[in-house]
Design an enzyme around this catalytic site. Structure first.
Site, PDB file in Angstrom:
ATOM      1  N   GLY A 147      14.650  -5.909  -0.036  1.00  0.00           N
ATOM      2  CA  GLY A 147      15.226  -6.063  -1.372  1.00  0.00           C
ATOM      3  C   GLY A 147      14.685  -7.253  -2.147  1.00  0.00           C
ATOM      4  N   ASP A 194       4.091   1.589 -15.227  1.00  0.00           N
ATOM      5  CA  ASP A 194       3.647   2.783 -14.473  1.00  0.00           C
ATOM      6  C   ASP A 194       4.338   4.033 -15.011  1.00  0.00           C
ATOM      7  OD1 ASP A 194       6.120   1.993 -13.318  1.00  0.00           O
ATOM      8  OD2 ASP A 194       5.486   2.433 -11.262  1.00  0.00           O
ATOM      9  N   SER A 211      11.359  -0.370   0.135  1.00  0.00           N
ATOM     10  CA  SER A 211      11.735   1.057   0.154  1.00  0.00           C
ATOM     11  C   SER A 211      10.505   1.944   0.203  1.00  0.00           C
ATOM     12  CB  SER A 211      12.531   1.456  -1.085  1.00  0.00           C
ATOM     13  OG  SER A 211      13.444   0.493  -1.425  1.00  0.00           O
ATOM     14  N   GLU A 217      12.244   9.383  -3.530  1.00  0.00           N
ATOM     15  CA  GLU A 217      13.062   8.286  -4.059  1.00  0.00           C
ATOM     16  C   GLU A 217      13.767   8.719  -5.360  1.00  0.00           C
ATOM     17  OE1 GLU A 217      11.904   4.392  -3.346  1.00  0.00           O
ATOM     18  OE2 GLU A 217      13.200   3.544  -4.876  1.00  0.00           O
ATOM     19  N   SER A 239       8.596  -3.974  -2.410  1.00  0.00           N
ATOM     20  CA  SER A 239       8.533  -2.543  -2.091  1.00  0.00           C
ATOM     21  C   SER A 239       8.883  -2.196  -0.654  1.00  0.00           C
ATOM     22  CB  SER A 239       7.149  -1.970  -2.390  1.00  0.00           C
ATOM     23  OG  SER A 239       6.952  -1.916  -3.743  1.00  0.00           O
ATOM     24  N   ASP A 299       4.552   1.808  -6.526  1.00  0.00           N
ATOM     25  CA  ASP A 299       4.834   1.224  -5.214  1.00  0.00           C
ATOM     26  C   ASP A 299       4.360   2.124  -4.079  1.00  0.00           C
ATOM     27  OD1 ASP A 299       6.017  -0.592  -6.840  1.00  0.00           O
ATOM     28  OD2 ASP A 299       8.078  -0.084  -6.303  1.00  0.00           O
TER      29      ASP A 299
HETATM   30  C1  GLA Z   1       9.702  -1.025  -9.324  1.00  0.00           C
HETATM   31  C2  GLA Z   1       9.351   0.452  -9.407  1.00  0.00           C
HETATM   32  C3  GLA Z   1       7.900   0.659  -9.861  1.00  0.00           C
HETATM   33  C4  GLA Z   1       7.594  -0.139 -11.123  1.00  0.00           C
HETATM   34  C5  GLA Z   1       8.081  -1.588 -10.986  1.00  0.00           C
HETATM   35  C6  GLA Z   1       7.952  -2.361 -12.263  1.00  0.00           C
HETATM   36  O1  GLA Z   1       8.982  -1.664  -8.320  1.00  0.00           O
HETATM   37  O2  GLA Z   1       9.534   1.070  -8.146  1.00  0.00           O
HETATM   38  O3  GLA Z   1       7.653   2.032 -10.040  1.00  0.00           O
HETATM   39  O4  GLA Z   1       8.132   0.484 -12.243  1.00  0.00           O
HETATM   40  O5  GLA Z   1       9.429  -1.658 -10.580  1.00  0.00           O
HETATM   41  O6  GLA Z   1       6.620  -2.503 -12.617  1.00  0.00           O
END
Ligand code: GLA
Length: 393
Positions: A126, A40, A132, A164, A130, A176
């Site tokens: 954690g 991303d 957070s 973030e 996602s 995310d």
């Molecule tokens: C975390 C980051 C995302 C992405 C993933 C890996 O979740 O928050 O932005 O980079 O790692 O794909």
């Protein structure tokens, strides 16, 4: 949310903040990334889906200049801070994620009010699903709504990502927050991270289930290693630009184009990182075509290839994720398995024939525990809706 849980949370809310108007209730899901990992932030395509588990917040204006909040499931999380002092909480503590979002809303010109909030989570914390982003998105959506705004979901994704990056200090990409905001039931989100534009793709998983496996290995080094991988990609981009100055992101290249520029990169590690980014982007595009044709078995193979690339080229898997995914790939009924999220622990995602899911979970659990000494957890997941307000009847 079950009625008994809602009643219990309402009582807790009142015991924390006193009786008064009934608070409003909002929800944002977590996400699972099906394919498109660590690209991303390289201008690639990613293919996450929102989950049906996530973060809830009960929220009410309190008529003061204080923001007060607590988490139902985490002891000692109570925060009470004046809006003017919010910046004092920059960092990675619980509370900073929400305050970062309020801070960005204020930057956008929204006049903040004092709020009382109680958070409740059904998402493992954690674990790479996602948690957070889900907290950030639910906070942004709820606060903007209560301040009289109508959140635009694309803008909300970008705003919460900024929170973030700048307030919490984690240099994450857009995937995310975008997925937590924009999910649709039974659909994946084909997100073009260069444009921050997406297509909602029905997940025609006829006869197959998406099984998430939590390694229960905490992602301790994740933040520092994440930033290290980002710098390696930046170094790769800078090197490639010496031969192709118009290049703005690694994922603009096809594999053939990359190979024709290989002389630009002399560092073996940087080359491997760049090769992962380019080949992973190609796998996502091929996955979209395969899903459109209904070829789920071939899509499963893309997941296996993604895991191998994350292990060998990007080096973000580790013993636990490898043990779980690689074993899962050998189990009857499983047509593909890979790590999901940032890596270094957290979760795997597997595609499994629906009537073999129970046997799959039992088999992988036993093998994984034997290999690592850790007890895993499994969630059979539906793709769910994005952030929203809920009414409990
Ligand atoms: C975390 C980051 C995302 C992405 C993933 C890996 O979740 O928050 O932005 O980079 O790692 O794909």
């Amino acid at each position: 949310m079950e009625h008994t849980t809602y009643q219990r949370l309402l009582e807790k809310f009142e015991s924390l903040y006193g009786a008064g108007e009934t608070p409003r209730l909002f929800f944002a899901p977590g996400r699972v990334n099906l394919i498109g990992e660590h690209i991303d932030y390289n201008g690639g395509f990613v293919f996450p889906a929102a989950l049906t588990i996530g973060n809830y917040v009960l929220i009410r204006e309190n008529g003061t200049d204080l923001v007060r909040m607590a988490a139902d499931d985490l002891p000692d999380t109570f925060v009470s801070i004046a809006i003017a002092d919010m910046e004092k909480m920059r960092g990675k503590e619980w509370g900073a994620y929400q305050l970062g979002v309020l801070f960005e809303l204020a930057q956008k010109g929204i006049t903040l009010k004092g709020f009382d909030m109680l958070f409740y989570s059904t998402l493992p914390f954690g674990a790479g699903l996602s948690s957070s982003a889900s907290i950030e998105v639910v906070t942004g959506f709820a606060v903007e709504t209560l301040c009289g705004g109508t959140p635009d979901l694309r803008e909300l994704s970008l705003l919460t990502q900024r929170a973030e990056n700048r307030f919490v200090g984690v240099n994450c990409g857009i995937m995310d927050q975008y997925a937590c905001a924009n999910g649709k039931p039974d659909c994946g989100i084909m997100l073009d991270c260069a444009k921050v534009e997406s297509e909602i793709v029905p997940l025609n998983m006829d006869g197959y289930a998406i099984v998430i496996g939590n390694t229960n290995k905490k992602r301790s080094l994740a933040d520092s290693k994440y930033n290290e991988r980002r710098s390696e990609c930046d170094a790769g981009l800078a090197a490639l630009q010496t031969l192709k100055p118009e290049l703005t992101a690694l994922c603009e290249l096809t594999e053939d184009e990359l190979n024709s520029l290989s002389a630009a990169i002399t560092d073996e590690t940087v080359w491997k990182r760049v090769r992962h980014a380019v080949t992973e982007n190609d796998r996502v595009k091929r996955s979209a075509e395969l899903l459109a044709k209904g070829d789920i078995v071939a899509f499963g193979k893309m997941l296996n290839a993604s895991h191998a690339s994350l292990k060998d080229d990007y080096e973000v898997t580790g013993k636990e994720l490898d043990a779980m995914s690689e074993y899962a790939q050998t189990v009857d009924g499983c047509i593909g398995s890979r790590m999901t999220g940032a890596g270094f622990g957290g979760c795997t995602v597997s595609i499994v024939e629906k009537d073999k899911v129970d046997a799959f979970i039992a088999d992988v659990s036993a093998a994984y525990e034997k290999a690592t000494g850790l007890k895993p957890e499994f969630y059979v997941s539906e793709a769910g809706d994005g952030v929203r307000e809920l009414t409990i009847g």
